[in-house]
Motif scaffolding. Structure first.
Motif, PDB file in Angstrom:
ATOM      1  N   SER A  17       0.833  -1.201   0.000  1.00 20.52           N
ATOM      2  CA  SER A  17       0.000   0.000   0.000  1.00 20.52           C
ATOM      3  C   SER A  17       0.865   1.247   0.000  1.00 20.52           C
ATOM      4  O   SER A  17       1.996   1.239   0.497  1.00 20.52           O
ATOM      5  CB  SER A  17      -0.904   0.020   1.240  1.00 20.52           C
ATOM      6  N   ARG A  66      -9.669  -0.987  -4.886  1.00 23.55           N
ATOM      7  CA  ARG A  66      -8.293  -0.972  -4.379  1.00 23.55           C
ATOM      8  C   ARG A  66      -7.832   0.435  -3.996  1.00 23.55           C
ATOM      9  O   ARG A  66      -7.060   0.603  -3.055  1.00 23.55           O
ATOM     10  CB  ARG A  66      -7.331  -1.537  -5.425  1.00 23.55           C
ATOM     11  N   GLN A  81      -5.404   6.753  -1.321  1.00 21.30           N
ATOM     12  CA  GLN A  81      -4.970   5.538  -0.633  1.00 21.30           C
ATOM     13  C   GLN A  81      -4.989   4.402  -1.648  1.00 21.30           C
ATOM     14  O   GLN A  81      -6.030   4.122  -2.252  1.00 21.30           O
ATOM     15  CB  GLN A  81      -5.902   5.212   0.533  1.00 21.30           C
ATOM     16  N   ASN A  83      -4.219   0.443  -2.217  1.00 22.42           N
ATOM     17  CA  ASN A  83      -4.011  -0.866  -1.597  1.00 22.42           C
ATOM     18  C   ASN A  83      -3.912  -1.942  -2.665  1.00 22.42           C
ATOM     19  O   ASN A  83      -4.282  -1.720  -3.823  1.00 22.42           O
ATOM     20  CB  ASN A  83      -5.160  -1.187  -0.653  1.00 22.42           C
ATOM     21  N   SER A  84      -3.406  -3.094  -2.261  1.00 27.43           N
ATOM     22  CA  SER A  84      -3.292  -4.243  -3.177  1.00 27.43           C
ATOM     23  C   SER A  84      -2.629  -3.837  -4.484  1.00 27.43           C
ATOM     24  O   SER A  84      -3.113  -4.166  -5.576  1.00 27.43           O
ATOM     25  CB  SER A  84      -4.678  -4.852  -3.434  1.00 27.43           C
TER      26      SER A  84
END
Length: 121
Positions: A17, A66, A81, A83-84
């Motif tokens: 992340s 994501r 943000q 993620n993944s």
């Protein structure tokens, strides 16, 4: 003079992340839509997340679920943000803001300088 200053890019492993920030400074009356775009080498610059002044968001399918965009209107700041993360997310990420300098005045389009995000093991 308006500046959009980005931070938070870097190198991350797949599945990791990162959180990008973009702060706008200057004699700003209001900021309308804000967004994050990305551009990989040899490719066009594409939208990855957009947010209106009221907080409505939109994402392409490639990042939906994501990435999350948010903003702090008091700080004239937008966040992303991520993620993944996947190797295909590797690109230079640019902040974008539509800014006005007075009530009922024209809206101008501004870009940040870009921040590199590299997803690699």
């Amino acid at each position: 003079q308006v500046q959009l200053v980005e931070s938070g890019g870097g190198l991350v492993q797949p599945g990791g992340s990162l959180r990008l920030s973009c702060a706008a400074s200057g004699s700003i009356f209001s900021i309308k839509n804000m967004g994050w775009y990305r551009q990989a080498p040899g490719k066009q610059r594409d939208l990855v997340a957009g947010i209106t002044s009221g907080g409505s968001t939109n994402y392409p399918d490639s990042v939906k679920g994501r990435f999350t965009i948010s903003r702090d209107n008091a700080k004239n700041t937008v966040y992303l943000q991520m993620n993944s993360l996947k190797p295909e997310d590797t690109a230079v990420y640019y902040c974008n803001a539509h800014i006005s300098f007075g009530d009922h005045g024209p809206i101008y389009n501004y870009w940040g300088q870009g921040t590199q995000v590299t997803v690699s093991s």
